[in-house]
Every structure is written in C-alpha cells, then in structure tokens.
Design a protein around this motif. Structure first.
Motif: not given
Length: 575
Positions: A17-20, A24-28, A82-84, A103-108
């Motif tokens: 959930f936190v990874a998503l 999506n830039n929705d955290f906090l 985000k910085y390209i 994110m790696t942990a959540g998506f894995t």
C-alpha cells in the motif's frame, strides 16, 4: 498459526500500500487520505488473504527472482523519472533511497503473489490444435490482410513518413554517396528500388513510394511467415488471425510500415529470427527453408543497423552451445555469415572508400557520464581537465548537458581527439568514475530509463514533412481527405486510458523479461529464441544516444505477439 498468517498478510499489505502511494506521489499528502485510496488497502489485504497458493519450490524461486527484478526496476525508475527534465542535480539522497527500498519490498511481495498464482495456471489457458499446414492461398490471404492494414497508413502519408534521417537516406541513394553512417545495407536496399521507381515513374515522390511499397511487401511477408509457423505448430486460427490484424492495423505497425527508416526492416527481422531459432530448438533436423529464413534474418540484422553485428556476435555462442545436435551445421553457417560481414565491412568498404560512422556515436553513454560530472561542477584534477578541454569545447559542457540525450554533448566533442586518444580517454573516464560513481550511475539511469521503466512518454514516429535538400524536392502529399488524416493521426495519441501500452518501450522490456522467465520455467532450451532480443536491448543499453527511442528497439514490438503466446504454447505442451 492463523494469527501469524494474518499479521504476515497485514505487513505485506502495508508495504504494498505504501509502495503504491509513493509510486503515485500520494504518500503524506492530501491524496493519501482520499476514501478510495484508503479502501485500496483493504483490497490489497483481501488479495493477500484470499489467494493462498501451494506451489512447487521451482515456482517460488522463479517467482521471487522475477518479482524482485520488476520491483527494483519500478522503484528506481519511479524516482529517476521525476528528475529527467530538471537541471542536473543529485538524485539519490537518503530519503529517496529509503523510498526505493520500500517500493521494492512492496512491489516484490505483490508480484511474487501474482506469479505464484499465474505460472501454475498457464497450463490450462491454451490448447494447441492439430492444424493442417497453411496453404499458399491462406498464406497470401493473411499477407494481404496485413498489407491492406498498412496501406491505410500509406495513403495517409504518401509517399512515406519521413524524418531528417529519411532525407539523408534519399540523398545518399539519389547521389550514389557511399557512406555507412546511415547503414550501407539499408541505403542499398532502399536505393535499388528507389532508382527502379525513378526509371518507371520519372518522379522522386513516386520513386520513394515505390520503395516503401516494396518495404511493406517484405515486412508483411516476414510477419506472415511468423503467423504461418505459429499456425502450423497448432495455434488456433482465431489467434493467428488476431495476430495478423495486430500486425496490419495496430497504429504502431501501421506507422512503421510506411516509415523510411532502417529500423523497420531491422526490427521485423527479429520476429522471423525468433521463429527460426524456435524451429531449430524444437526439431531434430534443420529444414532448408528455415535455414534460409535464419540467414536472411541475420543478414538484415547485421547490415541494416550498425549494432546488428554486436547482437549477432552476442547470440552466436548461445546458438552453438544450445543446438547440440546441429552444432556443426550452425557453426559453419554462423562463421560464414561473420566472415561475409567482415569482408564487406573491411576490404570491400575500403576499396570503394565507403565513409564510416563517427567514433562518438559509440561513446554516447561514457561521454554523458563524464559530462554530468562537469555539469554538476565537481572538482576535477588538472590531468583529467586537460584531456577534457581537448575532447570538448569545455565551456559549453554545462549548458549543453541534458539528462536524457547525449546529442548536445556529441556536437561539442572533437571526434579526432576521441578517435586518436582512446587510452587517455579510458584513463580519464576511469579516474572520474572512481571519484564520482554515484554521478555516473545517475547519468546512466537517466540516459537509459525509457528502455527499462514503463511510465515514460516520448515521441515514437514522425508525420508530414518536407525535403531537406533542394535537389530532391520530396514532400508528403496525402491521398486522403482531411478528416481521414486526422483520424489516422489521432491513433498515435497517448492521452486515452491504456493508450501508452502500445508505445511503452519499458513495458515491452518488462514483457520480454516475464515471457522469457515463464517460458524457460517450462523449457530452458527455448531461452535461445529470446537471446537476440536481449542482445538488441543490451546493445542500446551500452550506447544509446537518447533515453527512449522506440525505433531502436522496434524488434521487441515486432516480437510482441510471440512474447505473449510463447509461454502459453510451451506450458500447454508441458501438460
């Protein structure tokens, strides 16, 4: 035990959930309190709790490896993307590294669960049929379907979709300029039919159109060979017709079929090479027709793009090792093709004074990495700086450096210095690497991100244009009304939901990964079919001049129907 399992699922759900949210830039921020986003946590928890799978150790290992690769690709790509387009800056601080880990942990965890469910169930998805061999009439009918679909784009962009590269190809062919900068093989292929068209029609636009029609016939023929092979192997008629419509009417293939680029034939050859390798792997004897298909495919790949030779050299050891029962035959064929290539590119090119491509083209990524160190204004010792001042117009490096393309840096690079001082170049490159490894990693990721991360949007094809050379007055002259032109043009839009799926280079790479993993799960020998595609991808990853050029890896897209159906074919044979 039930409580332990419940806690385990809650923890996995939180990470995912936190990874998503981060992705999506929705955290906090305000969006993380949206009721529908909040409810998605319970949907994730339900998913982890509901689907309790029991699968083999092999399935678990394959699922874990593939899930981790996808997880880290999405996590790192999300941060870098985000910085390209920003000014050069340091990307990976402690906060962003922590985001990558979460994110790696959540998506894995999420992908691991998905693959545990999907892989065992593939056996029941597809049943091969005992089809009769495709007849010549059926072959012609399928080919005409693809040609008709491509023709809808041809009349819109008559005589062809052209970009600056295209006009140089026309200029070289029209004036018999011998150069390998726009590969000699493709220039020759185009030039023969271009001059034949000039002879027949006495008009440059018509000559270009004639050459494009020949290109359309060739690629539709190669695509039909792929479809015929799948049909003869037992793939259902409906799926084969669907693939024909994909090749004929999908906007990507429609646009590329009428584009004057060397990448079109080059990319198409990967599909025919795929099925020829599959035939070598699955049959005890190599048929004459398949050997011819293999040779034609390899010749196109080697001579239509300069990285083609490296792709074939990369594939040759795998071909010889994997095809044990055909080792002698394949060794002779591969050696002969390589000898032929180097004779043409060496003595023959030298005899006819064929101009070679610039050295800087092969050094795109190293030049970009070194330039980023200068652009970020890091301290550089006097020896390194002295060489860089000879290599570049040094004062222009900071203003010319762009995160996503090396072209501005190559324009200020002294090609003679680079060509004649390779030892000093390597020493300077390594010296800066040792001092600034993080800068090199960031530069590399930004320069290549579009080839491995799916959420990148970049132009993929051209449109109407006018000639660059006065002596060649060539221009687009659509044969269709304005409303039709607008409809065809709108097929390239990325604004509609899911539309970027058709054009995402990073997604094509992810599908290549998933397909190869699942296919080799059932039959490791089939991995050989994927080797040229990985070679194609790797060749761009070491020398790309721009961060997301679809045409450079067009072969991934021409093989997409194969990548999608191959795991189903192999798994169905394993029943």
């Amino acid at each position: 035990k039930a409580m332990k399992k419940r806690v385990h699922n809650i923890i996995l759900s939180i990470f995912t959930f936190v990874a998503l949210l981060i992705y999506n830039n929705d955290f906090l921020n305000g969006n993380s309190y949206n009721i529908f986003i909040t409810l998605s946590f319970f949907a994730i928890y339900y998913f982890y709790s509901k689907f309790n799978t029991k699968c083999s150790k092999k399935t678990k290992i394959y699922s874990l490896i593939l899930s981790f690769i996808l997880g880290i690709v999405l996590a790192i790509g999300n941060i870098v993307s985000k910085y390209i387009y920003d000014m050069p800056s340091n990307i990976f601080n402690y906060k962003r590294v922590l985001c990558v880990i979460i994110m790696t942990a959540g998506f894995t965890a999420l992908f691991y669960k998905l693959f545990e469910i999907i892989i065992p169930k593939l056996k029941n998805v597809l049943k091969l049929e005992k089809n009769q061999k495709m007849t010549k009439k059926e072959f012609l009918a399928v080919m005409l379907v693809i040609l008709f679909g491509n023709f809808l784009y041809f009349i819109r962009f008559y005589p062809a979709i052209m970009t600056p590269d295209s006009y140089y190809i026309i200029h070289y062919a029209n004036n018999f300029i011998l150069s390998d900068f726009h590969t000699f093989g493709h220039s020759w292929f185009f030039g023969v039919f271009f001059h034949l068209g000039k002879l027949i029609f006495s008009n440059l636009n018509s000559a270009v159109a004639f050459s494009i029609i020949i290109q359309m016939v060739c690629i539709s023929g190669l695509f039909t060979i792929v479809i015929r092979y799948l049909y003869n192997k037992g793939l259902s008629r409906k799926i084969c017709l669907l693939i024909a419509f994909v090749y004929g009417f999908t906007p990507l293939f429609g646009h590329y079929s009428v584009t004057l680029w060397r990448d079109v034939m080059f990319g198409t050859a990967f599909a025919s090479l795929f099925v020829s390798l599959y035939d070598f792997v699955t049959n005890k004897k190599a048929s004459k027709g398949n050997v011819i298909l293999f040779i034609i495919s390899v010749l196109i790949i080697m001579f239509f793009r300069n990285n083609g030779i490296y792709i074939f050299i990369f594939a040759v050891p795998f071909i010889i090792i994997c095809l044990k029962d055909k080792r002698k035959t394949m060794s002779i064929i591969c050696t002969s093709l390589l000898v032929f290539y180097f004779i043409i590119k060496g003595p023959v090119f030298n005899y006819f004074n064929v101009a070679k491509s610039k050295t800087a083209e092969a050094y795109s990524i190293p030049l970009q990495q070194m330039a980023r160190v200068v652009a970020l204004d890091y301290d550089i010792n006097n020896n390194d700086k002295a060489f860089l001042e000879k290599l570049w117009e040094y004062d222009k490096v900071s203003t010319n450096y762009k995160n996503i393309t090396s072209d501005p840096i190559k324009t200020i690079t002294n090609n003679d210095v680079l060509k004649n001082n390779k030892k000093e170049f390597v020493q300077t490159y390594l010296s800066l690497l040792i001092k600034h490894p993080r800068v090199y990693i960031e530069a590399y990721m930004m320069e290549t991100i579009g080839y491995w991360y799916p959420d990148i949007i970049y132009w993929a094809t051209g449109g109407e244009s006018y000639g660059m050379f006065e002596e060649e007055n060539i221009y687009n002259n659509p044969l269709t009304p304005t409303w039709y032109n607008k409809f065809i043009d709108d097929t390239t839009t990325r604004s509609l939901p899911l539309s970027n799926i058709l054009w995402s280079v990073g997604l094509a790479f992810i599908i290549l990964l998933i397909s190869s993993f699942i296919t080799t799960f059932y039959n490791k020998k089939i991995l050989l079919c994927y080797i040229p595609l990985f070679g194609l991808w790797l060749s761009i990853m070491v020398a790309t001049p721009v961060f997301c050029e679809l045409r450079y890896v067009y072969g991934l897209f021409t093989c997409m129907p194969l990548l999608l159906v191959m795991p189903l074919i192999i798994s169905s044979k394993s029943q």
